[in-house]
Design a protein around this motif. Structure first.
Motif, short mmCIF file in Angstrom:
data_model
loop_
_atom_site.label_atom_id
_atom_site.label_comp_id
_atom_site.label_asym_id
_atom_site.label_seq_id
_atom_site.Cartn_x
_atom_site.Cartn_y
_atom_site.Cartn_z
N LEU A 96 3.35 14.24 -0.79
CA LEU A 96 2.22 13.64 -1.51
C LEU A 96 1.76 12.35 -0.83
N VAL A 97 2.73 11.54 -0.40
CA VAL A 97 2.38 10.32 0.32
C VAL A 97 1.67 10.66 1.63
N LEU A 98 2.09 11.75 2.28
CA LEU A 98 1.44 12.16 3.52
C LEU A 98 -0.01 12.56 3.29
N PHE A 99 -0.27 13.23 2.18
CA PHE A 99 -1.65 13.56 1.83
C PHE A 99 -2.48 12.31 1.61
N TYR A 100 -1.92 11.36 0.86
CA TYR A 100 -2.65 10.11 0.63
C TYR A 100 -2.84 9.33 1.93
N ALA A 101 -1.89 9.40 2.83
CA ALA A 101 -2.03 8.69 4.11
C ALA A 101 -3.18 9.27 4.92
N ALA B 124 -0.71 4.08 7.93
CA ALA B 124 -0.99 4.34 6.51
C ALA B 124 0.29 4.65 5.75
N LEU B 125 1.22 5.35 6.38
CA LEU B 125 2.49 5.63 5.71
C LEU B 125 3.24 4.35 5.39
N SER C 280 3.22 0.08 -0.94
CA SER C 280 2.56 0.17 -2.23
C SER C 280 3.44 0.84 -3.27
N VAL C 281 4.30 1.77 -2.84
CA VAL C 281 5.23 2.40 -3.79
C VAL C 281 6.13 1.35 -4.41
N THR C 282 6.55 0.38 -3.64
CA THR C 282 7.39 -0.68 -4.18
C THR C 282 6.60 -1.69 -4.99
N GLY C 283 5.26 -1.55 -5.01
CA GLY C 283 4.43 -2.46 -5.77
C GLY C 283 4.11 -3.76 -5.07
N GLU C 284 4.37 -3.83 -3.81
CA GLU C 284 4.19 -5.08 -3.07
C GLU C 284 2.71 -5.33 -2.80
N ASP C 285 2.04 -6.08 -3.68
CA ASP C 285 0.64 -6.51 -3.52
C ASP C 285 -0.29 -5.33 -3.25
N TRP C 286 -0.05 -4.21 -3.92
CA TRP C 286 -0.92 -3.05 -3.72
C TRP C 286 -2.32 -3.33 -4.24
N ASN C 287 -2.44 -4.17 -5.25
CA ASN C 287 -3.77 -4.46 -5.79
C ASN C 287 -4.62 -5.27 -4.81
N ASP C 288 -3.99 -6.16 -4.03
CA ASP C 288 -4.74 -6.91 -3.02
C ASP C 288 -5.27 -5.97 -1.93
N ALA D 17 -5.38 -9.09 2.38
CA ALA D 17 -4.19 -8.25 2.48
C ALA D 17 -4.22 -7.36 3.71
N VAL D 18 -5.35 -6.75 4.00
CA VAL D 18 -5.47 -5.86 5.16
C VAL D 18 -5.49 -6.71 6.42
N GLY D 19 -4.62 -6.36 7.35
CA GLY D 19 -4.52 -7.14 8.57
C GLY D 19 -3.84 -6.37 9.66
N LYS D 20 -3.14 -7.09 10.52
CA LYS D 20 -2.52 -6.48 11.69
C LYS D 20 -1.47 -5.45 11.31
N HIS D 21 -0.68 -5.74 10.28
CA HIS D 21 0.37 -4.82 9.89
C HIS D 21 -0.05 -3.91 8.74
N VAL D 22 -1.06 -4.27 8.00
CA VAL D 22 -1.49 -3.51 6.83
C VAL D 22 -2.88 -2.97 7.10
N ASN D 23 -2.96 -1.71 7.48
CA ASN D 23 -4.25 -1.08 7.74
C ASN D 23 -4.07 0.43 7.72
N PHE D 24 -5.20 1.11 7.79
CA PHE D 24 -5.21 2.58 7.77
C PHE D 24 -5.80 3.11 9.08
N ARG D 25 -5.48 2.45 10.18
CA ARG D 25 -6.05 2.86 11.47
C ARG D 25 -5.56 4.26 11.88
N ASN D 26 -4.35 4.63 11.51
CA ASN D 26 -3.84 5.97 11.79
C ASN D 26 -2.85 6.34 10.69
N GLY D 27 -2.39 7.57 10.73
CA GLY D 27 -1.51 8.04 9.68
C GLY D 27 -0.18 7.32 9.63
N ARG D 28 0.33 6.89 10.77
CA ARG D 28 1.61 6.20 10.80
C ARG D 28 1.50 4.85 10.11
#
Length: 1798
Positions: free
Chosen positions: A1403-1408, A1436-1437, A1443-1451, A1423-1434
């Motif tokens: 399911l996480v892979l689908f969302y990624a 995004a995972l 985000s599963v741990t709840g770490e600033d997912w809202n930001d 929040a989105v930056g060098k380490h936090v981005n959706f540039r590729n699937g890796r």
């Protein structure tokens, strides 16, 4: 810290559970004189609670004075406690500064309170004495606590007086330091005295001790287990990461005096060139900075063990761990950091910490049971809510509603009552409530002048709604009467809402929003609109005493801890977290929620003196451990307790669940559609048949039964069902596969008389089955499922060794069946069914009948409709193409276990074979293809903007796409031809999963055909790519276990939906309140110095965030980097309450504990404390109670779907016992050496002693603590070189000692015996590695130094050395049984949750993949930056795992919501050419992801851990077989299994059973019959093969329980069949063997008498033999040499001849058994008898003794015969050897016994 913390946690958990369980649980007595009883109970206020926590003074009960029990005195003490608590909460510098006279008020109050406590103490000392008896003042625990508080009050008065003197008399130059106030920190415990005087509860002390002992021990064990993982990750963190102090700085920076201007923006860690981390830009350098721990912030440091331990614990709380991960990614290779933190989160945060929930839940359940038993036996409730009442009128007695009874006496209008209670009126009021809620939800703030105008209009509409609801309440009061109206809780709530909303209608109060709560809470009345939701709410909150008590307990804990922290830290300079009590309360409440609690703690640590930092850290870590692992777990325990069902309801639901599992007799709707078409059976014309008249056409199905080459008259669905039944009887003969006869069936075509005979046989067979099927008796239905055999086969089954009798013939002994298969109407049940028991066989037969009916309907459909079961209506039913496709589609792995040479191999790799057999070969191929395709999708990326990494521009990515589409096309075509598409019995599309499969295929096919190259945002092409991202979900439909996980989640969808609706209603209520309270009022200028909107214009310098470190220039405006930006009047970035949508989104984010502290701070700064109260109440209700509902519902649904929730107490114990036996393993410890080897015996005792094991366990800990600092070259260069050398020498010494340990064990156990244990092997390998490290690090260092490569060599040896030490540390889990059991719990949880984790990953892979398409090019933000981005699937995972741990997912969500004009976009741009996100898509994406994964899927892990932990938590009293019994069996098995093969021959089972003690003990003399049954069961089930450890243990467990109570339905039926067959065969074999021995003895005696011519008397003591038989003593063959005079001639030769004929005829009736029975009994030597007796007593043996006893045992019992040869005990041997047959009547008795068992 570990043991102390564990004990404190155990005590706190018990107190918390006791308080939350018993708070307000007392019931009112129904005895006469209720008021007197209340007064009497009120007098025992002080004795109840403290009795429970075992600190209540007994003197209050025994030696209480009348003065202390006067109500006025008790009230005075309560007031004093309360005033003391208020005084200590107000005594802070900031509070006194606000109102200086408060200082004197506090001083006077403290003096008065102290005098009251002093007077109480004097009276108590005078009454009970000072030290005279155990109840004296200084000897009683509670009085000691009161004395301690009295001393604290004296000290507080002295310090306060000293402070006032320093103010009043400045000339005295008295120095008062503010930190003196820390001595007041213990004073808030006085609030416990106040609570003790209010709360009333009591529990006997013996139950207290039991609960305390059990729960505290379990909590201590779990705490040790948790600290084991924390310590392991701490030492790994020290060695892997070490000092993370390399930063990117400008060139020429001084590492000892770095400023904020020298750092990169933002501050970035780095690694030296070639180290694998982040490399700085060209204008900067990577430099090691010399900063202190206070500057770096303590969190995220691994420089030593203490800082690493603190970092690991904070990261385990899932707060701030991502930033530490990013620092490690920049400093080291990414593989190390990812592996470390992912496993840390998985084990510590998701697995180990959830074990605390299991402990608290079990403890809470036990306390609940204790209280329920106590109140059930002592008290009954006097308040009952009756709805009807008996009343007598002219027509007689009748039931009258209570409302009607009250109405008749109140003279109210019946017509009005009928209107108020009508459905139309209630529906109208629900509609009005909904209209009111929707109307207020439509209000939107535009931040202009129209807001105030529209607010007035909304006010008048609200007044109108208020009038309508007031009218409703008035009508109800008038129709019901006041007493009847106010007596109901619902009406009380309505009346309260009416009163509050009326006050809110006043404009002045409406503006203040004080009574707005009453208006918005009116929405809660909508719950009554849904009875299902209302029942669910009542189920959760109806028994509100427990939940209310827990809320009160949490508030008390918060108040006390806030007051303590207030006095400890209110004097710390530059710390604003504890300036006054409200601020301190908010800080401690924030720690409970865990949101930003690390920032709070770090800020406190930085403000404190460095010398006090360790103690402050321990204080807050302990508080966090208490409130998060215990207090929050109590909420889960309460919810689960409320969801628990009664025992009777469990039985009812069990029966309903069994009935629901019954196969439906009707076909699915897609097949019933054929009934709408006319029947058209296939007809054939008979040819080549001589006849004078034309023959009509005949059904093809009728002719086939004469011409079919493979016709089998016995084939029917009932037999197929019986074959499919998983029966324990199916493997008794060792044939685990189809027999050779069934494989080599000869094709016969019946003709002539054979045809007639076959037809008649099939008709009779079918008739018998139908008669048995539709018979009224359901007692022996299970036997019908067996394959019928003829009498010839039955006879051979009786006589042939090792064969199993099946069918009705094998069950002739069962009453109710005759020889011909008829059912007897009388005495049909073998056992008397008890009332309430479930007819298991009737349910099974019901299933069989349903399947027969279904198959019959299907066959009729197949015969009457030619298009039925024809794939695509084109392919024939029996076409070769379809058969080939069926062969391809249905082929799966099937391992032949019948061959003797493959049996051991199949057992060894059984799990692997089972794993391969879960799917067909075609499905396995598609899983691999789908996995490959998903893996390739991870490399698709919109970066760079040229699109070179997109699939339509990359040839290699297209290969995997084409492979997937072609492979799936082949799969669907084959399955469609084999099974059909939709209108066939086994169609391809039957459920939602198959529909999803077709959808995935169509989208993939459409994409590969279209392959769009121009994809805009929100276009159909982008939607197609999002649908293509669903490809990982294809595995859900392929793997049955993952599919089952989804099905189980969907089964609990109703409860999950109810919880969701309940939380949505809660969010709507608070969102409506938020809109009215702060809507349009949160906007402010981004320049904090501007307070009005008119002044918010122009430009200003905005400081840029650079670093979290405290370095020079951070708080200096001129030095800190800044940029010039325009002033803007705007709402906060992440939330606002301008309309109901934004308000609900903000509250949903808050519901996950994320961002609520930001909302709190904004509300507090802009609207004061009243607005802050709103968000605190919402967080407490919504998060602490609402979120635990998800946990409780998911856990309850999981246990219900697995069947464990419906198990009774006995069944649950049996379920736990089976799992516990599965966890048990052989000990792998060789037996003790013989006494002749004295050295080995001494070393054996030494190495197996307890102190020896504890010594080396402590040595492992010492060796591990040598890793307290990093082992690397940098430490050698620093000032720790000497310390590092000492630590490595200590580690080398420890390795030498471990080597000595291994040598001692090798000598004691021998090398082969030592190598048999897996733990010994691991220890030996690690020891060898340690010796190699010693040689490499200390001896080979000199050559490396000579060659000049000493630095590289040290780097290698240091890494090698700490790896060995870490491996050694993990071996401590095997040295301590508690850690081993808990480790098994975690391992079992991981195994059982493997498919859940796989489902979550897919399911996480689908969302990624979908995230890459939606947010792949979003511009960087907060929040989105060098380490936090959706540039590729890796990437995004990684983001989604965070985000599963709840770490600033809202930001992250708000950054992805970026839309024009805040990003670069214009029509025609591709999605990879713009930096915009998707506003609606981001909300749906992140909210659905967090809801599904965090709230639902992760809670399944909690359910699995709770289920597995119940095995570990089981006590000795509850367990059917205790750990001591299992340990005893392990010891005995270890003695018998000398070669440690984990299996023994069947012949050794008898020897093993004789050695058992405890509950498993079986005495072959006293319990001989049971002994024979057990041996015969092992022989029969395993067919003479070796039996494993678990085979024997499972057999013993079945024999140790009452199977009628413990086993479930199917298992009980199988077990009863097995035991009955064993009992029957053992009895028959016993009598047959005994008769054969007697007849042989008679013949031998006759021959001897004829030879000697002697005339002797004959006696036959048959009753004694029956008695011996009933006791289980079996007779041996008498030896002719024992007594020469054996035959007595009582009559003449004629009678002797007649007697001989009778004997011969009896011998002819009894078929001989072909056995290899020995012809003589061998007497044991006295020496071996003595040794065996000693062996039984000592439970231990030597090699020689074991072999001697086994060898003698082998002579007495033939090991390889298929049936056991039972011999008599030595006690009856001489008597049995002199048995004589006296007369013919005794022969008749023998024949009677035989026929009875036959």
């Amino acid at each position: 810290m570990t043991s102390t913390t564990a004990k404190l946690l155990g005590l706190s958990a018990c107190r918390a559970a006791a308080l939350s369980t018993t708070m307000l649980t007392r019931r009112k007595s129904s005895v006469e004189g209720v008021k007197t009883e209340k007064r009497r109970r009120g007098e025992s206020i002080g004795g109840a609670f403290t009795d429970m926590i075992n600190i209540e003074p007994t003197s209050i009960i025994n030696k209480s004075t009348e003065l202390l029990h006067e109500r006025a005195v008790r009230d005075l003490v309560r007031i004093a406690c309360l005033l003391s608590m208020i005084s200590v909460c107000l005594h802070t510098p900031d509070t006194i500064k606000m109102w200086p006279p408060l200082n004197y008020v506090i001083f006077a109050n403290d003096i008065i309170v102290t005098l009251i406590f002093l007077a109480e103490a004097i009276v108590t000392i005078k009454t009970n004495g000072l030290l005279e008896n155990p109840g004296s003042y200084l000897r009683d625990r509670w009085y000691q606590f009161e004395f301690f508080l009295l001393l604290i009050h004296f000290l507080c008065c002295f310090l306060h007086g000293y402070e006032l003197c320093s103010i009043w008399f400045e000339s005295l130059q008295l120095v008062y330091s503010p930190w003196f106030g820390a001595f007041r920190s213990p004073r808030p415990f006085v609030f416990l005295r106040f609570i003790r005087s209010i709360v009333k509860f009591k529990l006997p002390k013996n139950r207290i001790k039991l609960i305390m002992k059990r729960s505290s021990q379990q909590i201590q064990n779990v705490t040790i287990f948790f600290m084991f993982f924390v310590f392991s990750y701490a030492i790994m963190g020290v060695q892997i990461f070490g000092r993370l102090n390399y930063h990117c700085v400008v060139k020429g920076t001084n590492p000892r005096a770095v400023t904020i201007a020298d750092l990169a923006i933002p501050d970035t860690m780095c690694s030296p060139p070639g180290e694998g981390g982040y490399e700085c830009p060209n204008n900067m350098v990577c430099m090691e900075l010399e900063l202190g721990a206070q500057q770096e912030g303590y969190y995220g440091q691994f420089s030593d063990f203490a800082s690493s331990l603190f970092t690991v614990y904070l990261a385990a709380s899932q707060e701030g761990w991502a930033y530490v991960l990013y620092d490690c990614l920049d400093s080291l290779p990414s593989v190390l950091a990812f592996s470390y933190f992912v496993t840390l989160i998985f084990f510590l945060a998701w697995l180990v910490k959830n074990v605390f929930i299991a402990v608290i839940t079990e403890t809470f359940a036990e306390i609940r049971v204790q209280f329920s038993e106590m109140w059930q036996t002592r008290e009954t409730s006097s308040e009952h809510s009756y709805t009807q009442k008996l009343e007598k009128d002219d027509d007689g007695w009748k039931l009258v509603e209570i409302d009607k009874y009250n109405r008749n006496h109140a003279n109210s209008s019946q017509f009005l009552h009928k209107i108020v209670t009508s459905l139309a009126f209630q529906t109208l009021m629900q509609f009005l409530i909904l209209s009111n809620a929707i109307f207020h939800a439509t209000f939107v703030f535009y931040h202009d002048e129209s807001d105030q105008v529209r607010k007035v209009w909304y006010y008048w509409v609200e007044v109108g709604f208020t009038c309508l609801f007031n009218l409703e309440v008035a009508l109800k009061i008038y129709s019901f009467g006041w007493k009847s109206f106010i007596s109901r809780g619902v009406h009380k709530f309505d009346c309260l809402l009416c009163l509050g909303s009326t006050l809110n209608s006043v404009w002045v109060l409406y503006e203040t929003n004080i009574f707005t709560y009453f208006q918005v809470f009116r929405i809660a009345r909508l719950i009554k609109a849904s009875p299902m939701l209302e029942d669910f709410v009542y189920k959760i909150f109806g028994p509100g005493k427990k939940l209310g008590g827990l809320v009160i307990f949490t508030c008390i804990l918060l108040i006390i801890t806030s007051a303590i922290s207030l006095q400890l830290f209110c004097y710390v300079p530059k710390l604003n977290k504890f300036t006054n009590f409200p601020v301190a309360f908010m800080s401690m409440f924030q720690i409970i929620t865990q949101e930003g609690w690390t920032d709070v703690v770090i800020e406190i640590l930085r403000a404190c003196n460095e010398a006090w930092v360790p103690f402050v850290a321990i204080y807050f870590v302990g508080y966090h451990l208490l409130v998060t692992l215990i207090v929050l777990s109590l909420f889960v325990a309460v919810i689960l307790d409320n969801l628990e069902m009664d025992e009777e309801l469990k039985k009812v639901k069990q029966l309903k669940a069994r009935e629901q599992d019954t196969i439906k007799t009707t076909l699915p709707m897609r097949l019933r559609i054929f009934n709408r078409f006319p029947t058209a059976p296939t007809m054939v014309r008979m040819k080549k048949v001589p006849s004078e008249f034309p023959l009509p056409k005949i059904r093809d199905s009728f002719t086939r039964q004469f011409a079919d080459e493979f016709f089998d008259a016995t084939e029917d669905p009932l037999q197929e069902y019986g074959v499919r039944q998983k029966s324990m009887l199916s493997s008794r003969n060792g044939q685990r596969g189809p027999s050779k006869e069934s494989k080599l069936t000869t094709a016969i075509r019946h003709t002539g008389q054979l045809s007639n005979k076959s037809i008649l046989t099939s008709m009779l067979t079918e008739s018998n089955k139908n008669r048995a099927l539709f018979s009224e008796s359901n007692q022996h239905l299970a036997s019908l499922t067996r394959t019928n055999t003829n009498s010839k086969h039955t006879k051979s089954a009786i006589n042939a060794p090792g064969q199993t009798r099946r069918g009705l013939a094998s069950m002739k002994g069962i009453e109710g069946f005759k020889e011909n298969g008829d059912l007897r109407p009388e005495d049909t049940a073998r056992k008397v069914e008890k009332h309430g028991e479930i007819d298991i066989k009737a349910i099974q037969m019901k299933r069989a009948h349903a399947e027969i009916t279904r198959n019959r309907i299907e066959e009729e459909m197949r015969e009457n409709h030619p298009m039925f079961d024809r794939p695509l209506f084109l392919v024939g039913r029996e076409s070769s193409l379809r058969r080939m496709c069926q062969l391809i589609a249905h082929s799966r792995h099937c391992y032949d276990q019948t061959a003797q040479q493959h049996r051991k191999h199949s057992k060894k790799y059984k799990q692997m074979h089972d794993f391969l057999a879960i799917m067909t070969y075609l499905d396995w191929a598609m899983v691999l293809i789908t996995t490959l395709s998903c893996f390739c999708m991870l490399w698709e990326s919109p970066w760079p903007t040229t699109g070179e990494n997109l699939i339509f521009n990359n040839f290699y990515l297209q290969i995997s796409e084409y492979l997937f589409v072609f492979g799936m096309s082949f799969e669907l075509i084959v399955k469609c031809i084999a099974n059909g598409l939709f209108f066939t019995p086994k169609a391809l599309v039957t459920d939602v999963g198959d529909v999803m499969t077709i959808f995935i295929y169509l989208t993939s096919l459409l994409f590969i055909a279209w392959m769009p190259t121009h994809i805009e945002i929100n276009s159909w092409a982008q939607l197609l790519m999002i649908c293509r991202a669903m490809r990982p979900l294809r595995v859900y439909a392929l793997v049955p276990h993952i599919r089952r996980v989804v099905v189980e989640l969907c089964r609990g969808f109703r409860e999950i939906l109810l919880v969701t609706i309940l939380l949505v209603v809660l969010m709507f209520i608070f969102a409506s309140f938020g809109v009215q309270l702060v809507g349009g009022k949160l906007a402010a200028c981004n320049d904090a110095s501007i307070t009005t909107r008119e002044d918010c214009h122009g430009l200003f310098d905005l400081q840029i965030f650079v670093t979290r470190m405290e370095i020079k220039g951070k708080h200096e405006a001129g030095v800190h980097p800044s940029i010039r930006v325009p002033r803007v009047w705007r709402n906060p970035r992440n939330f606002n309450f301008d309309h109901i949508g934004n308000a609900m989104l903000a509250l949903f984010e808050t519901l996950s504990y994320k961002g609520w502290n930001v909302v709190r701070d904004v509300l507090y700064n802009r609207h004061g404390a009243w607005a802050v109260l709103f968000i605190h109440i919402y967080v407490f209700i919504g998060c602490m109670i609402g979120l635990t509902l998800f946990v409780g519902v998911v856990v309850a649904n999981y246990t219900e779907n697995r069947g464990t929730a419906l198990l009774t107490v006995d069944q649950r114990r049996w379920h736990d016992l089976k799992a516990r036996l599965k966890m048990a393993q052989p000990l792998h410890v060789p037996p003790k050496p013989p006494e002749s080897a004295k050295l080995r015996c001494y070393l054996y005792d030494l190495t197996t002693s307890r102190w020896f094991k504890q010594l080396f366990a402590a040595l492992v800990v010492i060796n591990s603590f040598t890793l307290v600092i990093p082992w690397n070259v940098n430490e050698q260069k620093s000032g720790r070189k000497g310390t590092l050398l000492i630590l490595t020498i200590i580690s080398a010494i420890c390795n030498i000692l471990f080597t000595i340990e291994c040598f001692l064990k090798m000598i004691a156990f021998t090398i082969s015996g030592f190598w048999q244990s897996r733990r010994n092997r691991i220890d030996l390998i690690i020891t060898i590695l340690g010796i190699m490290w010693i040689i490499a690090h200390f001896i080979l260092q000199l050559p490396a130094h000579i060659t000049g490569n000493i630095e590289e060599w040290n780097k290698l040896t240091f890494t090698y050395g700490y790896t060995v030490v870490i491996l050694r540390f993990f071996t401590i889990a095997g040295r301590k049984s508690t850690l081993k059991m808990l480790m098994l719990t975690v391992v079992m949880s991981m195994v059982r949750s493997s498919f859940i984790i796989a489902a979550m990953f897919l399911l996480v892979l689908f969302y990624a993949n979908a995230g890459v398409v939606l947010f792949g090019m979003v511009k960087y933000g907060q929040a989105v930056g060098k380490h936090v981005n959706f540039r590729n699937g890796r990437e995004a995972l990684v983001v989604l795992f965070r985000s599963v741990t709840g770490e600033d997912w809202n930001d992250i969500m708000h950054d992805c919501m970026r839309a024009p004009p805040f990003c670069n976009w214009h029509p025609g741009l591709n999605y990879w050419q713009t930096d915009c996100g998707n506003y609606i898509g981001a909300i749906v994406y992140f909210c659905s992801f967090y809801l599904i994964i965090t709230y639902i899927v992760l809670n399944l892990l909690v359910a699995i851990i709770m289920e597995n932990f119940s095995l570990f938590y089981s006590s000795e009293e509850d367990a059917l077989l205790s750990y001591a019994d299992i340990r005893n069996f392990q010891l005995v098995w270890n003695m018998v299994d000398i070669e440690q093969k984990r299996s023994i021959p069947v012949r050794r089972v008898k020897f093993l059973l004789r050695l058992l003690k405890g509950r498993l003990e079986v005495d072959d003399e006293k319990d001989g019959l049971l002994f024979k049954h057990m041996c015969h069961e092992m022989e029969r089930l395993h067919n003479g093969d070796d039996v494993s450890f678990h085979d024997v243990l499972n057999m013993l467990s079945y024999r140790s329980v009452d199977i009628r109570k413990s086993l479930q339905l199917e298992e009980l039926l199988q077990r009863e069949e097995l035991e009955y067959v064993i009992e029957e065969e053992v009895a028959k074999h016993t009598i047959r063997t005994w008769l054969e021995n007697c007849l042989k003895n008679i013949k031998a005696k006759q021959n001897n008498s004829l030879g000697k011519g002697a005339s002797m008397g004959s006696t036959f003591n048959f009753p004694n033999q029956v008695e011996s038989l009933s006791k289980g003593v079996l007779l041996t063959e008498p030896s002719p040499d024992d007594d020469p005079l054996l035959i007595e001639e009582t009559i003449g030769s004629g009678k002797k001849k007649q007697k001989t004929q009778r004997i011969n005829s009896l011998v002819g009736e009894i078929s001989p058994i072909e056995t290899a029975m020995g012809k003589k009994s061998i007497k044991r030597p006295d020496k071996i008898k003595e040794r065996r007796g000693t062996l039984r007593q000592m439970q231990m043996g030597t090699y020689d003794e074991l072999e001697e006893v086994e060898e003698d045992d082998d002579n007495e019992f033939d090991m390889r015969r298929p049936s056991f040869d039972y011999t008599a005990s030595s006690h009856n041997e001489e008597v049995n050897n002199k048995l004589f047959i006296s007369n013919e009547k005794q022969f008749e008795d023998v024949k009677t016994w035989w026929t009875m068992f036959d």
